[in-house]
Design a protein around this motif. Structure first.
Motif, PDB file in Angstrom:
ATOM      1  N   ASP A 183       0.846  -1.188   0.000  1.00  0.00           N
ATOM      2  CA  ASP A 183       0.000   0.000   0.000  1.00  0.00           C
ATOM      3  C   ASP A 183       0.884   1.243   0.000  1.00  0.00           C
ATOM      4  O   ASP A 183       1.689   1.447   0.913  1.00  0.00           O
ATOM      5  N   ALA A 184       0.770   2.074  -1.004  1.00  0.00           N
ATOM      6  CA  ALA A 184       1.628   3.252  -1.158  1.00  0.00           C
ATOM      7  C   ALA A 184       1.524   4.205   0.032  1.00  0.00           C
ATOM      8  O   ALA A 184       2.441   4.996   0.275  1.00  0.00           O
ATOM      9  N   SER A 185       0.432   4.136   0.769  1.00  0.00           N
ATOM     10  CA  SER A 185       0.279   5.015   1.932  1.00  0.00           C
ATOM     11  C   SER A 185       1.033   4.491   3.160  1.00  0.00           C
ATOM     12  O   SER A 185       1.160   5.208   4.145  1.00  0.00           O
ATOM     13  N   ASP A 186       1.510   3.249   3.078  1.00  0.00           N
ATOM     14  CA  ASP A 186       2.241   2.640   4.190  1.00  0.00           C
ATOM     15  C   ASP A 186       3.741   2.808   3.940  1.00  0.00           C
ATOM     16  O   ASP A 186       4.242   2.397   2.889  1.00  0.00           O
ATOM     17  N   SER A 194       6.089   0.076   2.413  1.00  0.00           N
ATOM     18  CA  SER A 194       6.061  -0.232   0.979  1.00  0.00           C
ATOM     19  C   SER A 194       7.231   0.398   0.239  1.00  0.00           C
ATOM     20  O   SER A 194       7.535   0.010  -0.893  1.00  0.00           O
ATOM     21  N   ARG A 195       7.920   1.354   0.866  1.00  0.00           N
ATOM     22  CA  ARG A 195       9.017   2.072   0.201  1.00  0.00           C
ATOM     23  C   ARG A 195      10.406   1.565   0.613  1.00  0.00           C
ATOM     24  O   ARG A 195      11.419   2.103   0.168  1.00  0.00           O
TER      25      ARG A 195
END
Length: 320
Positions: free
Chosen positions: A77-80, A83-84
């Protein structure tokens, strides 16, 4: 140099020194020997980091590879912020894990597999956003180890043997300690000897082990705050930065750009085993030490201090 080692506070200590061609000098004091296998603790980090870099050069991974690309349960999830998280952040200790403190947990426990341990680390979440701060700890490399096994389809021991140790003639005494299955402490769970470890240092120094040694040696801290550093640095007041599984040493009260030119890199362990390479003077060395941590002093701290005192003496002895 021999006289300084003889004054060292710990009786059982040895040193081995070499250059790009191999062994130049060894000295052994007390019961220690340069061919005796000992627990190397955080000196493991340079060996694992070197293996991972060779996998990068083989095209199996990239510095920018996301943990989520190799680990099926990783949050995408890009908001988490999880994830990066990238492979480079894991090997530079800037992934966001361990920013508050390193806690005892699943790492190194035979009750866990590597997969279940990394899942527990993942579910605990990051302490700072990935890429924003440096924090020394074991969680980063436990995650990286799972990424490596997923990318190659083999155990870390097999990958390290295949890609790094066997081609250099490193003996079977250099290995992860048994007893934790596939979940040893990947940031600090190996045994080695001074002479075995020196074979790896000599290969890095020669420059024929990697195609992009400059990329491997790059400073990966930059202007990021260093939230947690080991006591060997903080108490010795050393303003060092971190690379890809190793310290980038720097003399003086602050890290400067000059320390990136022909650097000294090192990877000292808590029990005192301390390897380093001086690229400017063209030599490598290993202090071989294995002292318990319950004697009222820090073997790693003492060994790093000895390393700093020996460096100018070695340079003088070599005429470099």
């Amino acid at each position: 140099m021999k006289a300084r080692i003889d004054r060292f506070a710990i009786a059982d200590v040895a040193i081995v020194i070499g250059d790009r061609n191999g062994l130049l000098y060894r000295y052994q004091r007390g019961a220690m020997a340069t061919d005796r296998p000992v627990l190397i603790a955080s000196a493991t980090k340079l060996l694992l980091g070197t293996t991972a870099w060779l996998m990068v050069e083989d095209g199996l991974l990239a510095p920018t590879t996301l943990a989520s690309a190799q680990i099926d349960f990783w949050n995408r999830d890009a908001s988490d912020p999880r994830s990066r998280v990238t492979l480079e952040q894991l090997f530079s200790f800037t992934s966001g894990f361990n920013a508050a403190s390193e806690q005892d947990g699943c790492i190194g426990s035979p009750a866990y597999s590597l997969r279940t341990c990394v899942r527990e680390i993942h579910d605990g979440g990051v302490d700072t956003p990935p890429g924003q701060a440096f924090s020394y700890g074991s969680e980063h490399m436990q995650i990286a180890a799972l990424m490596m096994t997923q990318a190659r389809g083999r155990s870390i021991d097999a990958i390290m043997r295949e890609r790094l140790l066997d081609p250099l003639g490193v003996s079977a005494q250099t290995r992860f300690s048994a007893g934790a299955g596939d979940n040893p402490i990947y940031a600090g769970g190996m045994r080695s000897t001074g002479e075995d470890y020196g074979r790896v240092l000599a290969a890095i120094l020669r420059g024929d082990l990697m195609r992009d040694r400059a990329g491997f040696l790059a400073d990966r801290v930059g202007t990021r705050p260093m939230v947690i550093v080991p006591p060997g640095l903080s108490r010795n007041r050393l303003a060092w930065h971190y690379g890809w599984g190793f310290w980038k040493e720097c003399n003086g009260p602050a890290y400067t750009a000059s320390c990136d030119t022909a650097p000294v890199i090192s990877s000292a362990g808590a029990f005192g085993f301390t390897p380093w390479i001086d690229f400017n003077r063209g030599y490598w060395a290993v202090i071989v030490l294995e002292e318990p941590l319950n004697r009222g002093y820090s073997p790693g701290e003492l060994s790093v201090a000895l390393e700093q005192e020996l460096q100018p003496l070695i340079a003088t002895a070599l005429g470099r």
